[in-house]
Design a protein around this motif. Sequence first.
Motif, mmCIF file in Angstrom:
data_model
loop_
_atom_site.group_PDB
_atom_site.id
_atom_site.type_symbol
_atom_site.label_atom_id
_atom_site.label_comp_id
_atom_site.label_asym_id
_atom_site.label_seq_id
_atom_site.Cartn_x
_atom_site.Cartn_y
_atom_site.Cartn_z
ATOM 1 N N UNK A 243 8.448 -9.588 0.292
ATOM 2 C CA UNK A 243 7.974 -8.364 0.435
ATOM 3 C C UNK A 243 7.034 -8.291 1.636
ATOM 4 N N UNK A 244 6.738 -7.014 2.020
ATOM 5 C CA UNK A 244 5.544 -6.661 2.944
ATOM 6 C C UNK A 244 4.363 -7.593 2.638
ATOM 7 N N UNK A 245 3.977 -7.368 1.526
ATOM 8 C CA UNK A 245 2.741 -7.918 1.131
ATOM 9 C C UNK A 245 2.483 -9.245 1.328
ATOM 10 N N UNK A 246 3.709 -10.311 1.399
ATOM 11 C CA UNK A 246 3.630 -11.572 1.530
ATOM 12 C C UNK A 246 4.133 -11.935 3.010
ATOM 13 N N UNK A 247 5.119 -10.961 3.712
ATOM 14 C CA UNK A 247 5.106 -11.279 5.181
ATOM 15 C C UNK A 247 4.162 -10.733 5.977
ATOM 16 N N UNK A 248 3.341 -9.830 5.804
ATOM 17 C CA UNK A 248 2.219 -9.237 6.708
ATOM 18 C C UNK A 248 1.467 -10.305 6.959
ATOM 19 N N UNK A 249 0.848 -10.954 5.705
ATOM 20 C CA UNK A 249 -0.226 -12.247 6.161
ATOM 21 C C UNK A 249 0.412 -13.338 6.901
ATOM 22 N N UNK A 250 1.975 -13.644 7.035
ATOM 23 C CA UNK A 250 2.517 -14.602 7.614
ATOM 24 C C UNK A 250 2.363 -14.037 9.272
ATOM 25 N N UNK A 251 2.646 -12.862 9.531
ATOM 26 C CA UNK A 251 2.537 -12.467 11.013
ATOM 27 C C UNK A 251 1.255 -12.356 11.544
ATOM 28 N N UNK A 252 0.553 -11.957 10.518
ATOM 29 C CA UNK A 252 -1.216 -11.631 10.800
ATOM 30 C C UNK A 252 -1.681 -13.094 11.460
ATOM 31 N N UNK A 253 -1.328 -14.065 10.365
ATOM 32 C CA UNK A 253 -2.079 -15.538 10.702
ATOM 33 C C UNK A 253 -1.270 -16.232 11.876
ATOM 34 N N UNK A 254 -0.277 -15.956 11.832
ATOM 35 C CA UNK A 254 0.705 -16.551 13.238
ATOM 36 C C UNK A 254 0.012 -15.950 14.541
ATOM 37 N N UNK A 255 -0.268 -14.748 14.329
ATOM 38 C CA UNK A 255 -0.741 -14.231 15.817
ATOM 39 C C UNK A 255 -2.361 -14.593 16.180
ATOM 40 N N UNK A 256 -3.004 -14.827 14.857
ATOM 41 C CA UNK A 256 -4.252 -15.364 15.066
ATOM 42 C C UNK A 256 -4.357 -16.642 15.633
ATOM 43 N N UNK A 257 -3.612 -17.575 15.430
ATOM 44 C CA UNK A 257 -3.209 -18.821 15.791
ATOM 45 C C UNK A 257 -2.444 -18.881 16.937
ATOM 46 N N UNK A 258 -2.028 -17.793 17.692
ATOM 47 C CA UNK A 258 -1.271 -17.796 18.899
ATOM 48 C C UNK A 258 0.153 -18.231 18.844
ATOM 49 N N UNK A 259 0.668 -17.862 17.667
ATOM 50 C CA UNK A 259 1.929 -18.027 17.361
ATOM 51 C C UNK A 259 2.838 -16.823 17.033
#
Length: 480
Positions: A243-259
Motif C-alpha cells: 500500500x502507499x502507506x508502506x511504499x511511500x516511506x521506502x521512497x522517502x527514506x531511499x531519497x534521504x540516503x541518496x538512493x
Amino acid sequence: MMPGIFGAPRIASRGRTICGGVVAFALSVTASLFPGPLSQEVAAQSAQPVVYEGARLITADGISVVENGTFVVRNGIIEQIGARNAVSAPSGARQVDLSGKTVMPLLMDVHGHIGYMKGATTDKSNYSRENVLDHLHRYMYYGVGAMQSLGTDRDGVELQIRNEQRAGTLKDPSLALMFTADRGLVAPTPGQINGGAAFAPDVLHEVTSAEDAREFVRAEAAKKPDLIKFWVDDRNHTKVKLTPELYRPIIDEAHKLGLRAVAHVYYLDDAKELVRSGIDGFAHLVRDLPEDDELVQLIKTHNVFACTTMSVQRGDTSSWIDDPALAETVRPEVIASLKAGLAGRGAGRAAGTPPAGGGYAYLEASLRTLNAAGVHVVMCGDDGFASQFPGFTEHRELKGMVDAGLTPLQAIRIATQNGAETLGLKDRGTLARGKRADFIVLDANPLDNIANSRKISAVYHDGIAVDRVALRAAWLSVSR
C-alpha cells in the motif's frame, strides 16, 4: 541530483572472429568460467592504436549512421570516429578491415535477475558466485555490456562481484558490468513466504510498518546498492499489494540516503500514485490498461524511467526457440526440455505471432505512446528465469520493441544510450570520441531487420575482443 557509486544519479532525473583484427583475451575454457585479472600481455596490446575501417557505424544517438565509417581505438578509448576519409590513422596503428560489417554499441539491461537459472531450471539451489559469473559471461557473449539485477541478491554475492569490478580486482573483459538492488521489499502475504519473485521469495523483506520499511532501507543503504527495489502489485491476485502507506516511506527514506527507488508495477492506478509519491523508475510497463495521457504526462514531468520488459510477456516461443544464436550457448537437451515445458504456450497462433489483445497489446501501445512523448524508456529483459536466457533475451527485447512499432534505430538507442544514462555510465552507450570502445560487430544490418542483432561476429569490451569461441566451447561441453 546526487552522484552514485558508479557515476549514476542516486535520485534519478530521468560466431566469427575477424581475421587479423582480434586483440584476443587469453581465456582457456576454465578461465572463461572462473575469471581472473586482465593479463599483462593483453593490457600491453591494448595500448597499440587500432583502426577499424569500412563498417557501417550505428552510433546509437538515435540519429547518426555512418556508412563506410572508421574509428580509432587506443587504451580502450575511441580516439577518432567518422567517415573513412575523415579519420587519420595514427603512426604505428594496426588496421582491421570491417567492410560489409555493422558496428553498434554494447547493449544495456536495466532490469534482470541473475544466478538462479541453470539449464532449463530456475531455482535458489542454482544460485552461487560461479553461476552469477557464468551469467555475466553470457550477457557479454551476446553483446550486453551491463546488467542490473533487481532485488534478488542472495548472501551479498552480487554486491561483492560489483564491488570487485569497481575496485579493479575483477578485471575480466568477458564479464558484463554488474549493478544490483541487493534485496527487495514486498508486502506480507498470509500463508506464503514473501510475495515477490517466485524463485527467490526467501531473500525479500516483508514490510510490516512504515518504520520497518525505513529501517530496512537504512540497512540496505549501508551496503551501497545501486538502488532500492520493491514490488507493489498483487501478481495476478495471488499476493497482497504493497500500500502507499508502506511504499511511500521506502521512497522517502531511499531519497534521504541518496538512493533511487524503482517499483514492480502492473496496474495503471498504482503507477500514477507511485509517480505522485516520488518513484524514480518502473521495472515494468503498466499491463492492465494502456498507459493514458495522465500517466504519460506524470512520468515525463517527474522524469521517471520506464522499462520495456516485452519479451517476458510474449506468449510465443516459435519465433526464437530454434534460433541458431541461442544454440550457441544452450545445449540441445536444454532447448528440448524447454520446448516440452512450453508446448502449451502460444498454441493455436501463427508462428512468431505474439498474443492478440489484452496485456501484450497494451504493452505495445504504451511503448509507442511513451516513446513518442519523449519519456526515458530503457531496455529491460527481466531475464534470468523460466525461458528468459541471460544475454539472448535482450535481442528478443529489441525485436519486441520493433514489432510494437518503433524503428530499429529507436530500439537500439533505448537499448544502448538510454540504458547507459540510467546506469550512470557516462563513458559508454554510444560510439563517440572519448567513449569506451565497447561495441558489437555484426555480420548483417539490424536496421534492415532487427533480428540481425543476433548475427554477432565479435564483441569488444574496453577495446578488447571477448573470446566467444572459448566461452561457447565451455558451455556446450558441460550441462549448463
